[in-house]
Design a protein around this motif. Structure first.
Motif, short mmCIF file in Angstrom:
data_model
loop_
_atom_site.label_atom_id
_atom_site.label_comp_id
_atom_site.label_asym_id
_atom_site.label_seq_id
_atom_site.Cartn_x
_atom_site.Cartn_y
_atom_site.Cartn_z
N ASN A 16 -35.08 13.46 43.94
CA ASN A 16 -36.53 13.64 44.05
C ASN A 16 -36.98 14.51 45.22
OD1 ASN A 16 -37.06 12.05 41.77
ND2 ASN A 16 -36.85 10.20 42.99
N THR A 17 -36.12 15.40 45.69
CA THR A 17 -36.49 16.31 46.76
C THR A 17 -35.83 17.66 46.54
OG1 THR A 17 -36.65 16.52 49.16
CG2 THR A 17 -34.59 15.65 48.31
N THR A 18 -36.38 18.69 47.17
CA THR A 18 -35.80 20.03 47.11
C THR A 18 -35.61 20.51 48.54
OG1 THR A 18 -36.97 20.51 45.05
CG2 THR A 18 -36.12 22.39 46.26
N PHE A 19 -34.41 21.01 48.85
CA PHE A 19 -34.13 21.51 50.18
C PHE A 19 -33.09 22.62 50.12
CE2 PHE A 19 -31.13 18.16 49.28
CZ PHE A 19 -29.92 18.61 49.81
N LYS A 20 -33.04 23.44 51.17
CA LYS A 20 -32.06 24.51 51.24
C LYS A 20 -30.77 23.92 51.79
CE LYS A 20 -31.23 29.08 53.13
NZ LYS A 20 -31.73 30.14 53.99
N GLY A 21 -29.66 24.17 51.11
CA GLY A 21 -28.41 23.59 51.57
C GLY A 21 -27.20 24.06 50.82
N ASP A 22 -26.11 23.31 51.01
CA ASP A 22 -24.80 23.65 50.47
C ASP A 22 -24.27 22.52 49.60
OD1 ASP A 22 -25.12 25.74 52.28
OD2 ASP A 22 -23.65 24.97 53.70
N VAL A 23 -23.36 22.86 48.68
CA VAL A 23 -22.67 21.88 47.85
C VAL A 23 -21.19 22.21 47.88
CG1 VAL A 23 -22.38 20.96 45.51
CG2 VAL A 23 -24.66 21.52 46.34
N LEU A 24 -20.37 21.20 48.19
CA LEU A 24 -18.92 21.35 48.19
C LEU A 24 -18.35 20.68 46.96
CD1 LEU A 24 -16.30 22.23 49.62
CD2 LEU A 24 -16.31 20.00 50.77
N ILE A 25 -17.54 21.43 46.20
CA ILE A 25 -16.92 20.93 44.98
C ILE A 25 -15.41 21.02 45.18
CG2 ILE A 25 -16.66 21.26 42.49
CD1 ILE A 25 -19.40 22.82 42.70
N GLU A 26 -14.70 19.91 44.92
CA GLU A 26 -13.24 19.90 45.00
C GLU A 26 -12.69 19.35 43.70
OE1 GLU A 26 -12.13 17.64 48.44
OE2 GLU A 26 -12.84 19.18 49.82
N ASN A 27 -11.81 20.11 43.07
CA ASN A 27 -11.21 19.72 41.80
C ASN A 27 -12.26 19.30 40.77
OD1 ASN A 27 -8.53 20.22 42.60
ND2 ASN A 27 -8.46 18.25 43.64
N GLU A 28 -13.32 20.10 40.67
CA GLU A 28 -14.39 19.93 39.69
C GLU A 28 -15.26 18.69 39.94
OE1 GLU A 28 -12.87 20.29 35.73
OE2 GLU A 28 -11.98 22.24 36.12
N ILE A 29 -15.19 18.11 41.15
CA ILE A 29 -15.99 16.95 41.50
C ILE A 29 -16.85 17.29 42.71
CG2 ILE A 29 -15.91 14.56 42.33
CD1 ILE A 29 -13.25 14.28 40.81
N ILE A 30 -18.14 16.97 42.65
CA ILE A 30 -19.03 17.20 43.79
C ILE A 30 -18.62 16.23 44.90
CG2 ILE A 30 -21.40 17.10 44.64
CD1 ILE A 30 -22.28 17.78 41.75
N LYS A 31 -18.20 16.77 46.04
CA LYS A 31 -17.74 15.95 47.16
C LYS A 31 -18.81 15.77 48.23
CE LYS A 31 -13.56 14.87 46.08
NZ LYS A 31 -13.07 13.51 46.02
N LYS A 32 -19.66 16.79 48.40
CA LYS A 32 -20.64 16.70 49.47
C LYS A 32 -21.84 17.59 49.16
CE LYS A 32 -20.65 16.62 54.48
NZ LYS A 32 -19.89 16.88 55.70
N VAL A 33 -23.01 17.08 49.48
CA VAL A 33 -24.26 17.83 49.38
C VAL A 33 -24.94 17.69 50.72
CG1 VAL A 33 -26.49 18.02 48.21
CG2 VAL A 33 -24.47 17.34 46.90
N GLY A 34 -25.31 18.81 51.34
CA GLY A 34 -25.95 18.71 52.64
C GLY A 34 -26.65 19.97 53.06
N ALA A 35 -27.40 19.88 54.15
CA ALA A 35 -28.16 21.02 54.64
C ALA A 35 -27.25 22.17 55.06
CB ALA A 35 -29.04 20.59 55.80
N SER A 36 -26.11 21.84 55.66
CA SER A 36 -25.15 22.87 56.08
C SER A 36 -23.78 22.23 56.16
CB SER A 36 -25.54 23.44 57.44
OG SER A 36 -24.60 24.43 57.83
#
Length: 74
Positions: A16-36
């Motif tokens: 329910n929010t929108t922000f500028k950031g990064d997404v880390l994917i490892e072996n086709e699984i989302i591992k981390k979502v964060g601002a940086s």
């Protein structure tokens, strides 16, 4: 071997929010979502610069037409 992708600088729509950031994917699984997301070792990591494009992690298209089981003739 671990396949990693880091998507940087996206406009992330998540929880329910929108922000500028990064997404880390490892072996086709989302591992981390964060601002940086900082990587200690980026060797072998594919980095995609999203430059403000919208990204919706884990989004599922609910308009697909699943044909299994049944209706495979369509």
């Amino acid at each position: 071997m671990t396949k990693s992708i880091l998507i940087r600088n996206a406009r992330i729509v998540n929880e329910n929010t929108t922000f500028k950031g990064d997404v880390l994917i490892e072996n086709e699984i989302i591992k981390k979502v964060g601002a940086s997301i900082a990587l200690t070792n980026n060797e072998g990591v594919e980095i995609i610069e999203a430059d403000g494009s919208y990204l919706i992690p884990g989004f599922i298209d609910d308009q697909v037409h699943f044909r299994e089981p049944g209706l495979t003739h369509k």
